[in-house]
Design a protein around this motif. Structure first.
Motif, PDB file in Angstrom:
ATOM      1  N   ARG A 236       1.082  -1.393  -0.500  1.00  0.00           N
ATOM      2  CA  ARG A 236      -0.545   0.279   0.040  1.00  0.00           C
ATOM      3  C   ARG A 236       1.022   1.367  -0.159  1.00  0.00           C
ATOM      4  NH1 ARG A 236      -5.682   0.640   3.521  1.00  0.00           N
ATOM      5  NH2 ARG A 236      -6.042  -0.549   1.838  1.00  0.00           N
ATOM      6  N   ALA A 237       0.227   2.049  -1.581  1.00  0.00           N
ATOM      7  CA  ALA A 237       1.072   3.255  -0.994  1.00  0.00           C
ATOM      8  C   ALA A 237       0.659   4.109  -0.305  1.00  0.00           C
ATOM      9  CB  ALA A 237       1.717   3.689  -2.372  1.00  0.00           C
ATOM     10  N   GLU A 238       0.430   4.876   0.869  1.00  0.00           N
ATOM     11  CA  GLU A 238      -0.139   6.155   1.262  1.00  0.00           C
ATOM     12  C   GLU A 238       0.347   7.127   1.029  1.00  0.00           C
ATOM     13  OE1 GLU A 238       0.220   4.477   5.889  1.00  0.00           O
ATOM     14  OE2 GLU A 238      -1.760   3.901   4.955  1.00  0.00           O
ATOM     15  N   ARG A 239      -0.747   8.418   1.063  1.00  0.00           N
ATOM     16  CA  ARG A 239      -0.432   9.776  -0.005  1.00  0.00           C
ATOM     17  C   ARG A 239      -1.519  10.713   1.576  1.00  0.00           C
ATOM     18  NH1 ARG A 239      -2.540   7.598  -4.030  1.00  0.00           N
ATOM     19  NH2 ARG A 239      -4.529   8.687  -3.909  1.00  0.00           N
ATOM     20  N   PRO A 240      -0.880  11.565   1.618  1.00  0.00           N
ATOM     21  CA  PRO A 240      -1.831  12.291   3.073  1.00  0.00           C
ATOM     22  C   PRO A 240      -3.445  12.476   2.039  1.00  0.00           C
ATOM     23  CG  PRO A 240      -0.082  13.413   1.889  1.00  0.00           C
ATOM     24  CD  PRO A 240       0.151  12.649   1.336  1.00  0.00           C
ATOM     25  N   ASP A 241      -3.776  12.132   1.482  1.00  0.00           N
ATOM     26  CA  ASP A 241      -5.140  12.257   0.873  1.00  0.00           C
ATOM     27  C   ASP A 241      -5.736  11.056   0.784  1.00  0.00           C
ATOM     28  OD1 ASP A 241      -3.455  11.617  -1.412  1.00  0.00           O
ATOM     29  OD2 ASP A 241      -4.576  13.436  -2.684  1.00  0.00           O
ATOM     30  N   GLY A 242      -5.149   9.670   0.677  1.00  0.00           N
ATOM     31  CA  GLY A 242      -5.361   8.596   0.145  1.00  0.00           C
ATOM     32  C   GLY A 242      -4.321   7.504   0.002  1.00  0.00           C
ATOM     33  N   HIS A 243      -4.895   6.447  -0.634  1.00  0.00           N
ATOM     34  CA  HIS A 243      -3.816   4.871  -0.410  1.00  0.00           C
ATOM     35  C   HIS A 243      -4.172   5.147  -2.543  1.00  0.00           C
ATOM     36  CE1 HIS A 243      -6.811   3.405   1.501  1.00  0.00           C
ATOM     37  NE2 HIS A 243      -7.036   2.100   0.799  1.00  0.00           N
ATOM     38  N   THR A 244      -3.242   3.764  -2.616  1.00  0.00           N
ATOM     39  CA  THR A 244      -3.272   3.059  -4.026  1.00  0.00           C
ATOM     40  C   THR A 244      -2.455   1.850  -3.080  1.00  0.00           C
ATOM     41  OG1 THR A 244      -2.789   4.688  -5.208  1.00  0.00           O
ATOM     42  CG2 THR A 244      -2.723   2.910  -5.766  1.00  0.00           C
ATOM     43  N   ASP A 245      -3.228   0.530  -3.625  1.00  0.00           N
ATOM     44  CA  ASP A 245      -2.888  -1.026  -2.740  1.00  0.00           C
ATOM     45  C   ASP A 245      -2.296  -1.831  -4.804  1.00  0.00           C
ATOM     46  OD1 ASP A 245      -5.313  -2.083  -1.135  1.00  0.00           O
ATOM     47  OD2 ASP A 245      -3.306  -0.708  -0.881  1.00  0.00           O
ATOM     48  N   VAL A 246      -0.552  -2.044  -4.536  1.00  0.00           N
ATOM     49  CA  VAL A 246      -0.662  -2.630  -5.185  1.00  0.00           C
ATOM     50  C   VAL A 246      -0.266  -3.954  -5.482  1.00  0.00           C
ATOM     51  CG1 VAL A 246       1.794  -2.450  -7.276  1.00  0.00           C
ATOM     52  CG2 VAL A 246       0.755   0.006  -6.062  1.00  0.00           C
ATOM     53  N   ARG A 247      -0.745  -4.624  -6.369  1.00  0.00           N
ATOM     54  CA  ARG A 247      -0.383  -6.189  -6.343  1.00  0.00           C
ATOM     55  C   ARG A 247       1.123  -6.765  -7.228  1.00  0.00           C
ATOM     56  NH1 ARG A 247      -2.790 -10.238  -4.661  1.00  0.00           N
ATOM     57  NH2 ARG A 247      -2.420 -12.409  -5.114  1.00  0.00           N
ATOM     58  N   LEU A 248       1.466  -7.458  -6.275  1.00  0.00           N
ATOM     59  CA  LEU A 248       3.024  -7.381  -6.798  1.00  0.00           C
ATOM     60  C   LEU A 248       3.082  -8.938  -7.189  1.00  0.00           C
ATOM     61  CD1 LEU A 248       5.839  -5.999  -5.189  1.00  0.00           C
ATOM     62  CD2 LEU A 248       4.770  -5.288  -7.304  1.00  0.00           C
ATOM     63  N   PRO A 249       2.788 -10.107  -7.877  1.00  0.00           N
ATOM     64  CA  PRO A 249       2.064 -12.063  -8.512  1.00  0.00           C
ATOM     65  C   PRO A 249       3.784 -12.157  -7.976  1.00  0.00           C
ATOM     66  CG  PRO A 249       2.744 -10.717 -10.271  1.00  0.00           C
ATOM     67  CD  PRO A 249       2.713  -9.190  -9.509  1.00  0.00           C
ATOM     68  N   PHE A 250       4.176 -13.645  -6.947  1.00  0.00           N
ATOM     69  CA  PHE A 250       4.836 -14.245  -7.773  1.00  0.00           C
ATOM     70  C   PHE A 250       5.224 -15.154  -8.423  1.00  0.00           C
ATOM     71  CE2 PHE A 250       3.221 -14.603  -2.772  1.00  0.00           C
ATOM     72  CZ  PHE A 250       4.922 -13.618  -2.580  1.00  0.00           C
ATOM     73  N   ALA A 251       6.196 -15.577  -9.149  1.00  0.00           N
ATOM     74  CA  ALA A 251       6.840 -15.964  -9.936  1.00  0.00           C
ATOM     75  C   ALA A 251       5.618 -17.449 -10.355  1.00  0.00           C
ATOM     76  CB  ALA A 251       8.297 -15.806 -10.622  1.00  0.00           C
ATOM     77  N   ARG A 252       5.778 -17.843  -9.336  1.00  0.00           N
ATOM     78  CA  ARG A 252       4.746 -19.251  -9.448  1.00  0.00           C
ATOM     79  C   ARG A 252       4.352 -19.219  -7.545  1.00  0.00           C
ATOM     80  NH1 ARG A 252      10.457 -21.152 -10.724  1.00  0.00           N
ATOM     81  NH2 ARG A 252      10.811 -20.689  -8.520  1.00  0.00           N
ATOM     82  N   ARG A 253       3.445 -19.794  -7.892  1.00  0.00           N
ATOM     83  CA  ARG A 253       1.842 -20.162  -6.630  1.00  0.00           C
ATOM     84  C   ARG A 253       2.914 -20.439  -5.257  1.00  0.00           C
ATOM     85  NH1 ARG A 253      -2.880 -19.958  -5.757  1.00  0.00           N
ATOM     86  NH2 ARG A 253      -4.181 -21.601  -3.868  1.00  0.00           N
ATOM     87  N   VAL A 254       2.788 -20.423  -4.453  1.00  0.00           N
ATOM     88  CA  VAL A 254       2.700 -20.636  -2.989  1.00  0.00           C
ATOM     89  C   VAL A 254       2.025 -21.152  -2.328  1.00  0.00           C
ATOM     90  CG1 VAL A 254       3.804 -19.445  -0.948  1.00  0.00           C
ATOM     91  CG2 VAL A 254       4.623 -18.002  -2.369  1.00  0.00           C
ATOM     92  N   ALA A 255       2.535 -22.708  -2.614  1.00  0.00           N
ATOM     93  CA  ALA A 255       1.951 -23.815  -1.571  1.00  0.00           C
ATOM     94  C   ALA A 255       1.747 -24.532  -0.141  1.00  0.00           C
ATOM     95  CB  ALA A 255       1.686 -25.067  -2.591  1.00  0.00           C
ATOM     96  N   ARG A 256       2.799 -22.872   0.643  1.00  0.00           N
ATOM     97  CA  ARG A 256       2.693 -23.162   1.543  1.00  0.00           C
ATOM     98  C   ARG A 256       3.672 -22.258   1.892  1.00  0.00           C
ATOM     99  NH1 ARG A 256       6.560 -28.708   2.468  1.00  0.00           N
ATOM    100  NH2 ARG A 256       8.404 -27.707   1.140  1.00  0.00           N
ATOM    101  N   GLY A 257       3.403 -21.191   3.676  1.00  0.00           N
ATOM    102  CA  GLY A 257       3.911 -20.854   4.644  1.00  0.00           C
ATOM    103  C   GLY A 257       5.633 -20.863   4.719  1.00  0.00           C
ATOM    104  N   ALA A 258       5.771 -22.012   4.135  1.00  0.00           N
ATOM    105  CA  ALA A 258       7.883 -22.112   3.963  1.00  0.00           C
ATOM    106  C   ALA A 258       8.098 -21.700   2.641  1.00  0.00           C
ATOM    107  CB  ALA A 258       7.842 -23.828   4.796  1.00  0.00           C
ATOM    108  N   ASP A 259       7.007 -21.575   1.383  1.00  0.00           N
ATOM    109  CA  ASP A 259       8.002 -21.265  -0.023  1.00  0.00           C
ATOM    110  C   ASP A 259       7.325 -20.030  -0.015  1.00  0.00           C
ATOM    111  OD1 ASP A 259       8.364 -24.244  -0.157  1.00  0.00           O
ATOM    112  OD2 ASP A 259       6.296 -24.172  -0.526  1.00  0.00           O
TER     113      ASP A 259
END
Length: 274
Positions: A236-259
């Motif tokens: 989340r990029a926060e600004r004084p007047d609001g915010h924008t959420d930016v999604r960064l996708p992983f190269a491969r799906r993470v199947a578990r927390g260890a990954d």
């Protein structure tokens, strides 16, 4: 709130469907009608499974239950409520009545930011006494979650209608899609992962911010991690007047927390090249 695909709309818009409730779709940003998807069903299952509390509505009575529910593989919600309590008495009175029980959950971003509400999930269904025979269809994790419930009467709420409210859009999710869906692999531990990143690895967050369009970061007062799931992380990029959420996708799906570390490492390598 606005959703911005890190300046690479073709790459991110075509990525795997998000299971995270903080990110709005392009359709909802421009005011188009939103149609529930399988990703919404996954979000709903994730919210119900990960939340420690929910609100039980029985007619005009509302009760907040904390650490008193579990979700079976088919989406049935199990409640631990003393049958001799006033709430238990109401469950006895409404037992077997179709749609007489409503469950509400508010999903919050687990780090300190403004506008923390991601989504609100709801389930309307029928309460019955829990059938121990259901254990034959449960995996070991579900059985452990049931054993962690308070040692009182167990009630099964069989969903008849389910949905989520997100970015002012109320979506009724197909009950078949809900029952077939499974929670996101990181849902149960997401809060811990995000808090660890925000509190202990500010350097990692700052490096990931290099993948966000410079025009956004130049106007922001802070970059914070606000969501992570099997398919990516949201900053989340926060600004004084609001915010924008930016999604960064992983190269491969993470199947578990260890990954998750490997998924973040790949993103950091891209941030270094960037």
């Amino acid at each position: 709130m606005a959703f911005h695909p890190a300046g690479r709309s073709a790459d991110l818009a075509d990525s795997a469907p998000t299971t995270d409730a903080t990110v709005t779709t392009v359709a909802s940003v421009v005011g188009a009608d939103t149609v529930p998807t399988d990703a919404d069903a996954v979000t709903l299952r994730s919210v119900l499974s990960a939340t420690p509390s929910l609100r039980l509505r029985l007619g005009d009575t509302t009760v907040d239950l904390v650490d008193s529910h579990a979700v079976l593989p088919d989406g049935t919600v199990v409640l631990a409520v003393d049958a001799m309590s006033p709430t238990g008495g109401l469950l006895v009175a409404t037992r077997g009545r179709p749609g007489a029980v409503r469950l509400d959950v508010t999903q919050l971003i687990p780090v300190t930011v403004r506008s923390r509400v991601r989504a609100k999930a709801w389930v309307r269904g029928t309460a019955r006494r829990f059938d121990p025979g259901s254990l034959d269809y449960c995996d070991s994790d579900t059985i452990l979650s049931l054993l962690d419930l308070p040692p009182v009467a167990l009630w099964a709420v069989e969903p008849a209608e389910v949905g989520i409210v997100r970015d002012s859009h109320r979506l009724t999710v197909d009950i078949g899609a809900y029952r077939a869906a499974r929670p996101d692999p990181l849902a149960a531990d997401e809060a811990g992962h995000l808090q660890h990143l925000a509190q202990r690895h500010r350097d990692v967050v700052d490096r990931l911010a290099a993948l966000v369009e410079p025009a956004l970061t130049a106007r922001s007062t802070r970059i914070a991690p606000v969501a992570v799931d099997a398919d990516g992380i949201v900053l989340r990029a926060e600004r004084p007047d609001g915010h924008t959420d930016v999604r960064l996708p992983f190269a491969r799906r993470v199947a578990r927390g260890a990954d998750l570390v490997e998924g973040l490492r790949t993103l950091l390598a891209g941030a270094t090249r960037h």
